[in-house]
Design a protein around this motif. Structure first.
Motif, PDB file in Angstrom:
ATOM      1  N   ASP A  81      -7.404  -2.163  -1.892  1.00 53.60           N
ATOM      2  CA  ASP A  81      -8.301  -3.161  -1.320  1.00 53.60           C
ATOM      3  C   ASP A  81      -9.696  -2.823  -1.822  1.00 53.60           C
ATOM      4  O   ASP A  81     -10.163  -1.694  -1.656  1.00 53.60           O
ATOM      5  CB  ASP A  81      -8.274  -3.109   0.211  1.00 53.60           C
ATOM      6  CG  ASP A  81      -6.933  -3.547   0.773  1.00 53.60           C
ATOM      7  OD1 ASP A  81      -6.183  -4.224   0.051  1.00 53.60           O
ATOM      8  OD2 ASP A  81      -6.635  -3.204   1.929  1.00 53.60           O
ATOM      9  N   GLU A 113      -6.105 -13.113   0.579  1.00 53.92           N
ATOM     10  CA  GLU A 113      -6.732 -11.786   0.617  1.00 53.92           C
ATOM     11  C   GLU A 113      -7.461 -11.528  -0.696  1.00 53.92           C
ATOM     12  O   GLU A 113      -6.888 -10.976  -1.629  1.00 53.92           O
ATOM     13  CB  GLU A 113      -5.682 -10.692   0.856  1.00 53.92           C
ATOM     14  CG  GLU A 113      -5.053 -10.756   2.219  1.00 53.92           C
ATOM     15  CD  GLU A 113      -4.254  -9.499   2.552  1.00 53.92           C
ATOM     16  OE1 GLU A 113      -4.443  -8.475   1.884  1.00 53.92           O
ATOM     17  OE2 GLU A 113      -3.449  -9.568   3.486  1.00 53.92           O
ATOM     18  N   HIS A 151       0.829  -1.214   0.000  1.00 53.48           N
ATOM     19  CA  HIS A 151       0.000   0.000   0.000  1.00 53.48           C
ATOM     20  C   HIS A 151       0.864   1.265   0.000  1.00 53.48           C
ATOM     21  O   HIS A 151       0.442   2.300  -0.475  1.00 53.48           O
ATOM     22  CB  HIS A 151      -0.976  -0.006   1.176  1.00 53.48           C
ATOM     23  CG  HIS A 151      -2.115  -0.964   0.970  1.00 53.48           C
ATOM     24  ND1 HIS A 151      -3.218  -0.653   0.220  1.00 53.48           N
ATOM     25  CD2 HIS A 151      -2.292  -2.246   1.381  1.00 53.48           C
ATOM     26  CE1 HIS A 151      -4.049  -1.691   0.198  1.00 53.48           C
ATOM     27  NE2 HIS A 151      -3.503  -2.681   0.888  1.00 53.48           N
ATOM     28  N   TRP A 165      -9.459  -9.429  -1.600  1.00 56.33           N
ATOM     29  CA  TRP A 165      -9.770  -8.026  -1.888  1.00 56.33           C
ATOM     30  C   TRP A 165      -8.544  -7.226  -2.318  1.00 56.33           C
ATOM     31  O   TRP A 165      -8.678  -6.119  -2.807  1.00 56.33           O
ATOM     32  CB  TRP A 165     -10.352  -7.371  -0.630  1.00 56.33           C
ATOM     33  CG  TRP A 165      -9.462  -7.557   0.565  1.00 56.33           C
ATOM     34  CD1 TRP A 165      -8.354  -6.815   0.886  1.00 56.33           C
ATOM     35  CD2 TRP A 165      -9.549  -8.572   1.563  1.00 56.33           C
ATOM     36  NE1 TRP A 165      -7.753  -7.313   2.018  1.00 56.33           N
ATOM     37  CE2 TRP A 165      -8.471  -8.389   2.460  1.00 56.33           C
ATOM     38  CE3 TRP A 165     -10.454  -9.632   1.794  1.00 56.33           C
ATOM     39  CZ2 TRP A 165      -8.260  -9.211   3.563  1.00 56.33           C
ATOM     40  CZ3 TRP A 165     -10.240 -10.447   2.890  1.00 56.33           C
ATOM     41  CH2 TRP A 165      -9.153 -10.241   3.757  1.00 56.33           C
ATOM     42  N   HIS A 166      -7.353  -7.782  -2.102  1.00 51.15           N
ATOM     43  CA  HIS A 166      -6.125  -6.992  -2.296  1.00 51.15           C
ATOM     44  C   HIS A 166      -5.606  -7.126  -3.730  1.00 51.15           C
ATOM     45  O   HIS A 166      -5.124  -8.182  -4.136  1.00 51.15           O
ATOM     46  CB  HIS A 166      -5.058  -7.447  -1.295  1.00 51.15           C
ATOM     47  CG  HIS A 166      -3.753  -6.699  -1.409  1.00 51.15           C
ATOM     48  ND1 HIS A 166      -3.363  -5.720  -0.524  1.00 51.15           N
ATOM     49  CD2 HIS A 166      -2.754  -6.784  -2.318  1.00 51.15           C
ATOM     50  CE1 HIS A 166      -2.174  -5.252  -0.867  1.00 51.15           C
ATOM     51  NE2 HIS A 166      -1.780  -5.885  -1.965  1.00 51.15           N
TER      52      HIS A 166
HETATM   53 ZN   LIG Z   1      -4.363  -4.599   0.927  1.00 52.51          ZN
END
Ligand SMILES: [Zn+2]
Length: 302
Positions: free
Chosen positions: A215, A262, A208, A264-265
Motif C-alpha cells: 500500500d 483502492e 499482503h 494505493w494497493h
Molecule cells: Zn493493500
C-alpha cells in the motif's frame, strides 16, 4: 440396376437416421438456426453439447459468446446461466469477465486453496485463500526512508519499488512511501477487524500475506485519499506497470464489478504480466482465469 437403387435409398435413409443422432441436428432442434447449430456442434465438446441438449438451452447469447475476447469454452454453461439470472442487463464482455473471475459463485462455499507454486503470479482473493501457515520464504525490509514502521516484502517487490520511487521523485518531486506491505495471517485478522467494511480482506484472502502487495502513499500526501488525486498518486497509477506492478482494484473496474476502489494497493506481478494487464485493461483475476489457469489444469498441477 434395381438392387443398386434400393441400396442407394437404404444408404440415404440410414444417413438421415445417423444425422438425427448428431449434435448438429439435436442442437438445431433446440431452436437454433442450422448455421448456428453447425457452429455450436463444431465448437462444443460432446459433454457440453450433451448438457446443452439435456437442459434444452436455447439462448441468444450462445453464438455471440463464442466471439468474446476472453471466452473460455469450459465456462460456456456458466455464462448462459449467468445471463439467465442477470437482472442488470450486463453486456457480454462483463458476463464473461464475471464468470471467469468466479463471481457467479458463492466465494466462501466454493473456496479453493491458492496455488502458491505460481510465485509472483499466485492468485489470492476471497475465493483463492492462503492458510494460516503460509509465509514467504525470504522477506526483505524496506529502507526506513521509504516506509512507515519498518515494512517487509519479497525481494523483487522491494527492488521494483525502489526503482519506481526514484523515477517518481525525478518526475514529480514527491517521495513515494510504503504504508503497509507483508502482513501475516495473524496481522490480517487485526487489520480486518479495524477496517471499514469492504476495505480489508479476511485473513487468508489478503494479497499482503503473499509479500507481493504494497500500500503506497507519499511523504507529501500520507493519507490515502489526498494521495489518490495528488500528482504522484496519478503518476503511480499511470506508470506502475513499467516497474512490474499493477493497481489491483482500479476505479473503472470497481464500477463494473462492484469491488472497493483502492488507489494505493499495488500488486507485484513482474514486468511482462503487468504490461499485459495494463494494456488489456483487465483485472488480475481475469488474467489468471484466461492466461494461467487453463495451462496449469492441462499440466495437472492444480
Ligand atoms: Zn493493500
Amino acid at each position: 440396376m434395381a438392387a443398386l437403387l434400393v441400396l442407394l435409398v437404404l444408404v440415404k435413409s440410414c444417413q438421415g437416421i445417423v444425422y438425427n443422432y448428431s449434435n448438429e441436428c439435436k442442437i438445431y432442434k433446440l431452436g437454433y438456426p442450422i448455421d448456428e447449430a453447425r457452429i455450436l456442434a463444431a465448437t462444443l465438446t460432446d459433454e457440453q453439447a450433451d448438457s446443452l441438449i439435456a437442459h434444452q438451452e436455447h439462448d441468444t447469447i450462445a453464438i455471440p459468446l463464442l466471439g468474446e475476447r476472453y471466452f473460455i469454452i469450459d465456462n460456456f454453461h456458466r455464462y448462459i446461466a449467468y445471463h439467465k439470472n442477470d437482472t442488470t442487463d450486463a453486456p457480454l464482455d462483463v458476463i464473461v469477465a464475471m464468470v471467469n473471475m468466479g463471481r457467479d459463485r458463492d466465494w466462501e462455499s466454493s473456496a479453493v486453496p491458492c496455488d502458491t507454486s505460481m510465485g509472483q503470479l499466485m492468485l489470492v482473493n476471497g475465493r483463492h485463500y492462503l492458510d494460516e501457515h503460509y509465509k514467504p520464504d525470504s522477506l526483505v525490509t524496506f529502507n526506513k526512508n521509504y516506509c512507515y514502521e519498518g515494512q517487509k516484502a519479497q525481494r523483487a517487490v522491494v527492488d521494483a519499488f525502489m526503482t519506481m520511487q526514484k523515477a517518481c521523485k525525478e518526475q514529480t518531486d514527491a517521495q513515494l512511501m510504503v504504508n503497509s506491505a507483508y502482513r501475516s495471517y495473524k496481522d490480517q485478522i487485526g487489520t480486518y477487524k479495524r477496517s471499514p467494511k469492504g476495505y480489508a480482506a479476511r485473513a487468508g484472502s489478503s494479497e499482503h500475506q503473499t509479500g507481493f502487495a504494497i500500500d503506497v502513499t507519499s511523504r507529501q500526501h500520507p493519507m490515502r485519499w489526498p494521495f489518490d488525486t495528488s500528482e504522484e498518486g496519478i503518476w503511480m497509477r499511470e506508470h506502475c506497470h513499467e516497474y512490474g506492478f499493477i493497481l489491483r482494484y482500479t476505479q473503472k473496474q470497481s464500477q463494473i464489478f462492484g469491488f472497493a476502489y483502492e488507489p494505493w494497493h499495488l500488486r507485484y506481478v513482474g514486468l511482462e504480466t503487468a504490461k499485459r494487464i495494463h494494456d488489456e485493461d483487465i483485472t488480475f483475476d481475469e488474467y489468471y482465469a484466461y492466461y494461467i489457469e487453463p495451462h496449469t489444469k492441462s499440466k495437472g498441477t492444480k
